[in-house]
Structure formats: structure tokens, C-alpha cells
Write an enzyme that holds these catalytic residues in place. Sequence first.
Site, PDB file in Angstrom:
ATOM      1  N   LYS A  13     -24.112 -10.649  11.149  1.00 57.81           N
ATOM      2  CA  LYS A  13     -24.672 -10.693   9.794  1.00 57.81           C
ATOM      3  C   LYS A  13     -24.993 -12.141   9.392  1.00 57.81           C
ATOM      4  O   LYS A  13     -24.546 -13.088  10.069  1.00 57.81           O
ATOM      5  CB  LYS A  13     -23.666 -10.054   8.829  1.00 57.81           C
ATOM      6  CG  LYS A  13     -23.427  -8.555   9.092  1.00 57.81           C
ATOM      7  CD  LYS A  13     -22.414  -7.964   8.115  1.00 57.81           C
ATOM      8  CE  LYS A  13     -22.161  -6.493   8.399  1.00 57.81           C
ATOM      9  NZ  LYS A  13     -21.199  -5.875   7.452  1.00 57.81           N
ATOM     10  N   ARG A 118     -15.474  -2.122  18.575  1.00 56.90           N
ATOM     11  CA  ARG A 118     -14.777  -1.917  17.292  1.00 56.90           C
ATOM     12  C   ARG A 118     -13.388  -2.556  17.323  1.00 56.90           C
ATOM     13  O   ARG A 118     -12.922  -3.109  16.348  1.00 56.90           O
ATOM     14  CB  ARG A 118     -14.644  -0.423  16.983  1.00 56.90           C
ATOM     15  CG  ARG A 118     -15.944   0.275  16.712  1.00 56.90           C
ATOM     16  CD  ARG A 118     -16.562  -0.069  15.400  1.00 56.90           C
ATOM     17  NE  ARG A 118     -15.925   0.569  14.275  1.00 56.90           N
ATOM     18  CZ  ARG A 118     -16.464   0.680  13.072  1.00 56.90           C
ATOM     19  NH1 ARG A 118     -17.675   0.183  12.833  1.00 56.90           N
ATOM     20  NH2 ARG A 118     -15.828   1.268  12.076  1.00 56.90           N
ATOM     21  N   THR A 124     -12.710  -3.200   8.573  1.00 58.45           N
ATOM     22  CA  THR A 124     -13.828  -3.608   7.711  1.00 58.45           C
ATOM     23  C   THR A 124     -13.492  -4.798   6.797  1.00 58.45           C
ATOM     24  O   THR A 124     -14.309  -5.689   6.609  1.00 58.45           O
ATOM     25  CB  THR A 124     -14.281  -2.412   6.842  1.00 58.45           C
ATOM     26  OG1 THR A 124     -14.494  -1.295   7.693  1.00 58.45           O
ATOM     27  CG2 THR A 124     -15.555  -2.724   6.097  1.00 58.45           C
ATOM     28  N   ARG A 135     -13.063 -10.198  12.738  1.00 59.04           N
ATOM     29  CA  ARG A 135     -12.970 -10.238  11.273  1.00 59.04           C
ATOM     30  C   ARG A 135     -11.620 -10.795  10.809  1.00 59.04           C
ATOM     31  O   ARG A 135     -11.505 -11.329   9.712  1.00 59.04           O
ATOM     32  CB  ARG A 135     -13.206  -8.843  10.697  1.00 59.04           C
ATOM     33  CG  ARG A 135     -14.667  -8.400  10.761  1.00 59.04           C
ATOM     34  CD  ARG A 135     -14.750  -6.891  10.526  1.00 59.04           C
ATOM     35  NE  ARG A 135     -16.095  -6.382  10.368  1.00 59.04           N
ATOM     36  CZ  ARG A 135     -16.370  -5.077  10.367  1.00 59.04           C
ATOM     37  NH1 ARG A 135     -15.394  -4.186  10.513  1.00 59.04           N
ATOM     38  NH2 ARG A 135     -17.611  -4.667  10.220  1.00 59.04           N
ATOM     39  N   ASN A 155     -18.151  -9.873   6.192  1.00 63.32           N
ATOM     40  CA  ASN A 155     -17.260  -9.603   7.325  1.00 63.32           C
ATOM     41  C   ASN A 155     -17.914  -9.857   8.687  1.00 63.32           C
ATOM     42  O   ASN A 155     -17.508  -9.304   9.699  1.00 63.32           O
ATOM     43  CB  ASN A 155     -16.674  -8.188   7.219  1.00 63.32           C
ATOM     44  CG  ASN A 155     -17.731  -7.105   7.206  1.00 63.32           C
ATOM     45  OD1 ASN A 155     -18.917  -7.383   7.430  1.00 63.32           O
ATOM     46  ND2 ASN A 155     -17.331  -5.865   6.968  1.00 63.32           N
ATOM     47  N   HIS A 158     -21.600  -6.223  12.085  1.00 60.55           N
ATOM     48  CA  HIS A 158     -21.687  -4.759  12.051  1.00 60.55           C
ATOM     49  C   HIS A 158     -21.577  -4.255  13.484  1.00 60.55           C
ATOM     50  O   HIS A 158     -22.182  -4.833  14.391  1.00 60.55           O
ATOM     51  CB  HIS A 158     -23.017  -4.274  11.467  1.00 60.55           C
ATOM     52  CG  HIS A 158     -23.269  -2.825  11.782  1.00 60.55           C
ATOM     53  ND1 HIS A 158     -22.701  -1.806  11.049  1.00 60.55           N
ATOM     54  CD2 HIS A 158     -23.933  -2.238  12.800  1.00 60.55           C
ATOM     55  CE1 HIS A 158     -23.042  -0.644  11.603  1.00 60.55           C
ATOM     56  NE2 HIS A 158     -23.787  -0.874  12.662  1.00 60.55           N
TER      57      HIS A 158
HETATM   58  P1  GDP Z   1     -17.716  -0.862   9.131  1.00 57.40           P
HETATM   59  O1  GDP Z   1     -18.249   0.186  10.047  1.00 57.40           O
HETATM   60  O2  GDP Z   1     -16.334  -1.353   9.491  1.00 57.40           O
HETATM   61  O3  GDP Z   1     -18.665  -2.002   8.891  1.00 57.40           O
HETATM   62  O4  GDP Z   1     -17.533  -0.163   7.716  1.00 57.40           O
HETATM   63  P2  GDP Z   1     -18.376   1.025   7.029  1.00 57.40           P
HETATM   64  O5  GDP Z   1     -19.466   1.514   7.917  1.00 57.40           O
HETATM   65  O6  GDP Z   1     -17.387   1.995   6.487  1.00 57.40           O
HETATM   66  O7  GDP Z   1     -19.002   0.253   5.800  1.00 57.40           O
HETATM   67  C1  GDP Z   1     -20.145  -0.532   5.917  1.00 57.40           C
HETATM   68  C2  GDP Z   1     -20.121  -1.570   4.821  1.00 57.40           C
HETATM   69  O8  GDP Z   1     -19.925  -0.947   3.544  1.00 57.40           O
HETATM   70  C3  GDP Z   1     -18.986  -2.587   4.942  1.00 57.40           C
HETATM   71  O9  GDP Z   1     -19.324  -3.677   5.787  1.00 57.40           O
HETATM   72  C4  GDP Z   1     -18.762  -2.972   3.502  1.00 57.40           C
HETATM   73  O10 GDP Z   1     -19.688  -3.979   3.115  1.00 57.40           O
HETATM   74  C5  GDP Z   1     -19.077  -1.716   2.730  1.00 57.40           C
HETATM   75  N1  GDP Z   1     -17.841  -0.979   2.443  1.00 57.40           N
HETATM   76  C6  GDP Z   1     -17.236  -0.076   3.244  1.00 57.40           C
HETATM   77  N2  GDP Z   1     -16.116   0.392   2.708  1.00 57.40           N
HETATM   78  C7  GDP Z   1     -15.973  -0.215   1.506  1.00 57.40           C
HETATM   79  C8  GDP Z   1     -14.972  -0.156   0.468  1.00 57.40           C
HETATM   80  O11 GDP Z   1     -13.972   0.561   0.539  1.00 57.40           O
HETATM   81  N3  GDP Z   1     -15.190  -0.953  -0.634  1.00 57.40           N
HETATM   82  C9  GDP Z   1     -16.290  -1.782  -0.734  1.00 57.40           C
HETATM   83  N4  GDP Z   1     -16.408  -2.530  -1.830  1.00 57.40           N
HETATM   84  N5  GDP Z   1     -17.229  -1.857   0.232  1.00 57.40           N
HETATM   85  C10 GDP Z   1     -17.086  -1.100   1.338  1.00 57.40           C
HETATM   86 MG    MG Z   2     -19.930   1.518   9.892  1.00 59.19          MG
END
Ligand code: GDP
Ligand code: MG
Length: 200
Positions: A13, A118, A124, A135, A155, A158
Site C-alpha cells: 500500500k 497471510r 489486520t 504488520r 497496515n 494487502h
Molecule cells: P485484511 O484482509 O487483513 O486486510 O482485512 P479485511 O479484508 O478484513 O479488511 C480490509 C481493510 O478494511 C483493512 O485493511 C482495514 O483498512 C479495513 N478494516 C477491516 N476490518 C476493520 C475494522 O474492524 N475496523 C476498521 N475501522 N477497519 C477495518
Molecule cells: Mg482481506
Amino acid sequence: MANKKERTLVVLKPDAVQRNLIGEIIQRFERIGLKLVAMKMVVASENHIEKHYTLDPEWRRKVGEKTIKGYKEKGQSPPSEDPIKISKQVLEGLVKFMTSGPMIVMIWEGAHAVKIVRKLVGGTEPLSSDVGTIRGDYVLDSYEMSDTDGRAIRNLVHASGSAEEAEIEVNHWFSPDEIISYRLVQDEILYDVNLDGILE
Ligand code: GDP
Ligand code: MG
């Protein structure tokens, strides 16, 4: 049987690029034995990022519910009880963040590529992701801070969440002619059953 050519999409990112962490992060994927089969630097459009996150029709609900749960666990009330409404705010923040500067988009290939990446990337939220993960080691953001400031969490990376997600995301970011099939010398020590080509 494990698919030795499983592919996963990884995006460094804008914060990873700005913080000069491209090499550091790529090194982690290289040294575990994964193979880089596509890579480019892009400045993404808003539409491309919105599509990236909503390719999975369940994403809005899942992220919305997760965010609401996060607020409640902290003893706070979420800005809305509607997961779809919350996910709209999350998505707006992500679009702003992910279009703010150049990113590196890559495809990494190898056995268990999705799960391995992962594991290396970590959870996340940087504040709670494990030490030793990307991260966990290179960034200090938290939901507390990002929600207060009304922005996406920074973070760094992706990474596709499942093999199905990876296939869809790979097609979203790359055309087939941008993906290269090739042999690496290390493939033999990782995957060859007999190891009969080493000793002379
Ligand atoms: P990843 O696969 O670990 O990147 O997480 P996800 O696919 O669940 O979420 C994608 C993005 O959505 C993350 O990088 C965050 O920016 C946002 N996000 C996900 N879960 C949350 C949450 O519980 N709270 C907030 N504020 N943002 C979230
Ligand atoms: Mg995701």
C-alpha cells in the site's frame, strides 16, 4: 494435495512505498521460498480500489460486522448499527488511502501461497498483529487511532484471504500476459521428491 502453483495477490500500500519498505517486505516473501510471477507499480483509480474490495459480495457485511464488534469490545458505541453503512465509511477511507500514491502490486506463487503470505503479513490491525509479522514489525497504527481520525488503518500490505479471493483479485489487477511462468533453481530443493540432481 497441495497446489505447488497456488497464487496470491499482494499489494504494498502507499504507506509501504512512502516508508521505503518495498525491499524489506519483498525479502520476506522471497526468503520463505515463494516465487514472484508478476509485479508492477501503479497509481490506482478510485473505481479500481472500490471494485477490489467489493469483488466479494460479502465483504461489506463482513467488514461492517467486524467493525461494529470492535467498537463494542472497547465498550464504545459504533457510529451505526448497520454493517453496510459502516462498511461504506471503511471503504471511503480505503479508497482515499489506496489512491494517495504509488503502490506495488505483485503475484506470489508456491505451495500454500495464500496462507503463507497471510502468516507473514499478520493480523489486520498493526497494534495487535504478532511480533515477527510485517504488520507487527514495521508499523504502529491502531483502530482506535484510525477510527478517531476517520481514516483507513495504515497496515502496509494487502494480501488475498483465500485461494478463491486470490483468483478473483489476480484477474482484477493483471492480464494473463503480465504473469510469467518460469523455473527457479530453488524449486528443486523445495519440491523435488528424489533430490537426485544435486550430487555429482
Ligand atoms: P485484511 O484482509 O487483513 O486486510 O482485512 P479485511 O479484508 O478484513 O479488511 C480490509 C481493510 O478494511 C483493512 O485493511 C482495514 O483498512 C479495513 N478494516 C477491516 N476490518 C476493520 C475494522 O474492524 N475496523 C476498521 N475501522 N477497519 C477495518
Ligand atoms: Mg482481506
